[in-house]
Motif scaffolding. Structure first.
Motif, PDB file in Angstrom:
ATOM      1  N   GLU A   1       0.828  -0.678   0.365  1.00 42.34           N
ATOM      2  CA  GLU A   1      -0.327  -0.271  -0.006  1.00 42.34           C
ATOM      3  C   GLU A   1       0.934   1.381   0.039  1.00 42.34           C
ATOM      4  N   ARG A   2       1.825   1.083   0.900  1.00 41.48           N
ATOM      5  CA  ARG A   2       2.691   2.589   0.135  1.00 41.48           C
ATOM      6  C   ARG A   2       2.984   2.411  -0.544  1.00 41.48           C
ATOM      7  N   ILE A   3       4.095   1.401  -1.200  1.00 42.80           N
ATOM      8  CA  ILE A   3       4.722   1.506  -2.880  1.00 42.80           C
ATOM      9  C   ILE A   3       3.572   2.378  -3.014  1.00 42.80           C
ATOM     10  N   ARG A   4       2.323   2.015  -3.340  1.00 41.99           N
ATOM     11  CA  ARG A   4       1.347   2.329  -4.636  1.00 41.99           C
ATOM     12  C   ARG A   4       1.107   4.170  -4.339  1.00 41.99           C
ATOM     13  N   PHE A   5       1.369   4.053  -2.964  1.00 44.59           N
ATOM     14  CA  PHE A   5       0.940   5.409  -2.391  1.00 44.59           C
ATOM     15  C   PHE A   5       2.355   6.695  -3.231  1.00 44.59           C
ATOM     16  N   CYS A   6       3.148   5.956  -2.570  1.00 42.64           N
ATOM     17  CA  CYS A   6       4.130   6.716  -3.207  1.00 42.64           C
ATOM     18  C   CYS A   6       4.314   7.262  -4.558  1.00 42.64           C
ATOM     19  N   GLU A   7       3.822   5.920  -5.122  1.00 46.04           N
ATOM     20  CA  GLU A   7       4.039   6.032  -6.669  1.00 46.04           C
ATOM     21  C   GLU A   7       2.667   7.372  -7.585  1.00 46.04           C
ATOM     22  N   ARG A   8       1.535   7.077  -6.338  1.00 44.34           N
ATOM     23  CA  ARG A   8       0.842   8.465  -6.656  1.00 44.34           C
ATOM     24  C   ARG A   8       1.449   9.954  -6.370  1.00 44.34           C
ATOM     25  N   MET A   9       2.053   9.616  -5.470  1.00 43.43           N
ATOM     26  CA  MET A   9       3.122  11.202  -4.634  1.00 43.43           C
ATOM     27  C   MET A   9       3.862  11.226  -5.550  1.00 43.43           C
ATOM     28  N   ARG A  10       5.162  10.375  -6.577  1.00 40.54           N
ATOM     29  CA  ARG A  10       5.315  10.187  -6.858  1.00 40.54           C
ATOM     30  C   ARG A  10       5.203  11.321  -8.358  1.00 40.54           C
ATOM     31  N   ASP A  11       3.710  10.740  -9.314  1.00 36.93           N
ATOM     32  CA  ASP A  11       2.876  10.911 -10.879  1.00 36.93           C
ATOM     33  C   ASP A  11       3.040  12.844  -9.906  1.00 36.93           C
ATOM     34  N   GLN A  12       2.577  13.347  -8.608  1.00 39.08           N
ATOM     35  CA  GLN A  12       2.444  14.203  -7.987  1.00 39.08           C
ATOM     36  C   GLN A  12       3.125  15.266  -8.332  1.00 39.08           C
TER      37      GLN A  12
END
Length: 111
Positions: A34-45
């Motif tokens: 879950e953290r990895i997916r969340f940080c991928e979204r933050m990378r996109d942000q």
């Protein structure tokens, strides 16, 4: 003609292999999935904030509701706009991922 076709096919295969590596599926059984997916979204942000900054667009912030998501996204966006040394797409990606991992209290992902 065959050489051109073979070259194009090879380039297409390489591009799809790189895309799978960068955005490969994450196994849900991993404790940090879950953290990895969340940080991928933050990378996109971070990439979007960098793109907006480079094109002279105003900063887009989320309404903070007490949860981590908007707080982390806003922190990343503010810092990208404030720090001119983030001058390349790769720098923005790295910064977004590192900031997310730091704010989530986890060790940074290795690339």
């Amino acid at each position: 003609m065959k050489t051109l076709l073979t070259t194009l096919l090879a380039l297409l295969c390489m591009a799809s292999a790189q895309a799978e590596h960068a955005h490969g599926k994450i196994d849900d059984s991993l404790p940090d999935a879950e953290r990895i997916r969340f940080c991928e979204r933050m990378r996109d942000q971070a990439l979007q904030a960098f793109y907006d900054r480079e094109h002279g667009r105003p900063m887009k912030l989320f309404a903070e509701d007490g949860s981590r998501g908007p707080r982390i996204a806003n922190q990343i966006t503010r810092r990208i706009y404030a720090e001119p040394q983030i001058a390349a797409r790769r720098h923005a990606e790295t910064f977004g991922r590192a900031t997310c991992n730091e704010m989530m209290g986890a060790a940074p992902d290795s690339d």
